[in-house]
Design an enzyme around this catalytic site. Structure first.
Site, mmCIF file in Angstrom:
data_model
loop_
_atom_site.group_PDB
_atom_site.id
_atom_site.type_symbol
_atom_site.label_atom_id
_atom_site.label_comp_id
_atom_site.label_asym_id
_atom_site.label_seq_id
_atom_site.Cartn_x
_atom_site.Cartn_y
_atom_site.Cartn_z
ATOM 1 C CB CYS A 1 -0.971 -0.037 1.175
ATOM 2 S SG CYS A 1 -2.392 1.077 0.978
ATOM 3 C CG HIS B 1 -3.380 -3.646 3.629
ATOM 4 N ND1 HIS B 1 -2.225 -3.325 4.301
ATOM 5 C CD2 HIS B 1 -3.790 -2.503 3.025
ATOM 6 C CE1 HIS B 1 -1.948 -2.054 4.119
ATOM 7 N NE2 HIS B 1 -2.875 -1.524 3.346
#
Length: 481
Positions: free
Chosen positions: A330, A427
């Site tokens: 991310c 994630h």
């Protein structure tokens, strides 16, 4: 309606774990139970079944209840972006970004949403167990409060005050909290409990009696330290331990100043043959690091500056020259590129920041936030996994031609030509035991993986049994009802 609120004499007294354990204990008694936290401050968020985001601690509590997490479980989530400002998420969606000084004026307007969410949970379940935030003793924050006594009074919920004896001074914590509460707020407190005792709890009998006599509150027990706590997902990044491993593959994660969604690390920390180090400010990257993880961040450009201030950019370049592997997740993925552009000032002052240049990609921030669960296939190992996306920004560049994964038929992420530097927006991918084992095998880790999710379930059962042994669960449920 049946509900009970656990408030603390301070932060980190174990409220989140107590609520998780009580939720699992109530579920094992055959009750339909749900967790609730009116206001949480955390950059460690979970994507919910209804497409929003809540604090990850409430997602774990939902798991303890046997429920999918939904936004009503944490209607107000504050996500710090700077030392003085935070993003405000209401019922799973971003409302605004505000400075701490201005939030005091905004906060009272959020009580309607808080009570709406709470009432929906109450209507759907036999019992709601509520977690406070910080401490009700912070009476300077009482006006307009939605997190502690303000909520408890408005919702007419009984409160149990929890104190942490491990840090010392628990008698003063309890008596002092009562001393500063208004009579109306003190009336909401229906008892107390002591958490994190080490040794023989009977040694605290006199102190326990003193608190009960001095406050007039009944005690609901002294809870010893729970030794299996390390098996539960950490709420704070610095609580992540390396598990039992003392040697093997060395995974180093940079503890960024605005680290976000670091639940990727819990499964790694418990994998046999893997040791995890959280590298904090001022520490140099160890020379024996095998895999370096750049985690998510709530402020990518701000944390790039933080990273460079620690000299980690130089360390990462040296690690790369030694042939070490790097994974950016991310915000960490965005940092690995050549530049991060934020022309509208979404995460801070508008501008451009040079990236680390370890991947040939560029990122441009935009107001649109991607919140979604995803199932993907890691291309290098051909292993499927499940994860989630929670980010702003779009990343493009030549290294995207070698994607990290394929998600819903589209390429996702990027990889360097030699495969040593990897970036992904996904994630939670390491929760998948098969994928985790396959990726680590490529880095030299052999042997079977620990079943991570099964371990969390077992730890929640053990936590419930621990609380049943040491606390008056019958009394707490009767108080709620």
């Amino acid at each position: 309606m049946p509900a009970l609120m656990i408030q603390g004499t301070g932060s980190n007294v174990g409220k989140s774990m107590l609520v998780a354990g009580l939720c699992r204990a109530a579920r094992l008694r055959g009750l339909s139970v749900a967790p609730f936290k009116p206001q949480n401050m955390s950059n460690n968020a979970a994507v919910t079944a209804d497409g929003g985001e809540i604090g990850r601690a409430q997602a774990l509590q939902a798991q303890a209840c046997g429920l999918e997490p939904v936004t009503d479980m944490n209607p107000v989530l504050l996500k710090p972006e700077t030392d003085v400002g935070a993003q405000v998420v209401v019922q799973g969606r971003r409302l605004t970004t505000t400075r701490a000084a201005d939030y005091a004026r905004l906060k009272p307007t959020l009580m309607t949403s808080v009570l709406e969410s709470f009432q929906r949970l109450e209507a759907a379940h036999d019992l709601v167990i509520v977690e406070g935030a910080g401490s009700p003793a912070e009476v300077n924050l009482r006006q307009g409060d939605i997190a502690n006594m303000g909520f408890a009074v408005a919702a007419k919920v009984p409160v149990i005050l929890a104190g942490d004896i491990d840090r010392g001074g628990v008698i003063a914590q309890m008596v002092g909290t009562q001393a500063v509460l208004s009579p109306e707020d003190a009336e909401r407190v229906k008892g107390f409990l002591i958490n994190k005792f080490r040794g023989d709890p009977r040694l605290f009998d006199d102190g326990y009696s003193f608190i009960a006599d001095r406050t007039g509150w009944p005690g609901f027990g002294v809870c010893p330290w729970f030794p299996e706590a390390w098996r539960l997902p950490a709420e704070d990044a610095l609580d992540i331990s390396s598990g039992p491993a003392t040697e093997g593959l060395h995974v180093v994660c940079l503890a960024l100043s605005r680290i976000a969604n670091f639940d990727d690390l819990d499964p790694l920390s418990q994998h046999p043959g893997v040791r995890v180090t959280m590298l904090t400010a001022g520490q140099a990257l160890p020379g024996d690091a095998d895999l370096v993880i750049l985690p998510g961040s709530k402020s990518t450009r701000g944390d790039l500056a933080f990273l460079r201030a620690q000299g980690w950019d130089v360390d990462l370049a040296a690690h790369r020259r030694r042939g070490g592997a790097i994974l950016g997740i991310c915000g960490g993925y965005q940092m690995l590129g050549t530049s991060v552009s934020d022309p509208e000032g979404i995460e801070g002052p508008a501008g451009d920041t040079p990236g680390l240049g370890l991947l040939n990609v560029e990122t441009r921030m935009s107001p649109d936030k991607r919140l979604t669960r995803a199932t993907g296939r890691h291309l290098a190992t051909d292993r499927a996994f499940s994860g989630y996306e929670i980010h702003i920004g779009r990343t493009e560049g030549a290294d995207c031609a070698r994607p990290f994964a394929e998600v819903d038929g589209r390429p996702e992420g990027a990889t360097s030509p030699d495969g040593k530097v990897m970036g992904s927006y996904l994630h939670g991918l390491f929760r998948d035991d098969g994928f985790r084992t396959a990726l680590l095998a490529g880095l030299g880790v052999t042997g079977a993986a620990t079943a991570f999710d099964a371990g969390v379930e077992a730890a929640l059962d053990a936590l419930a049994a621990h609380l049943e042994t040491h606390l008056d669960i019958d009394g707490l449920i009767a108080l709620a009802r």
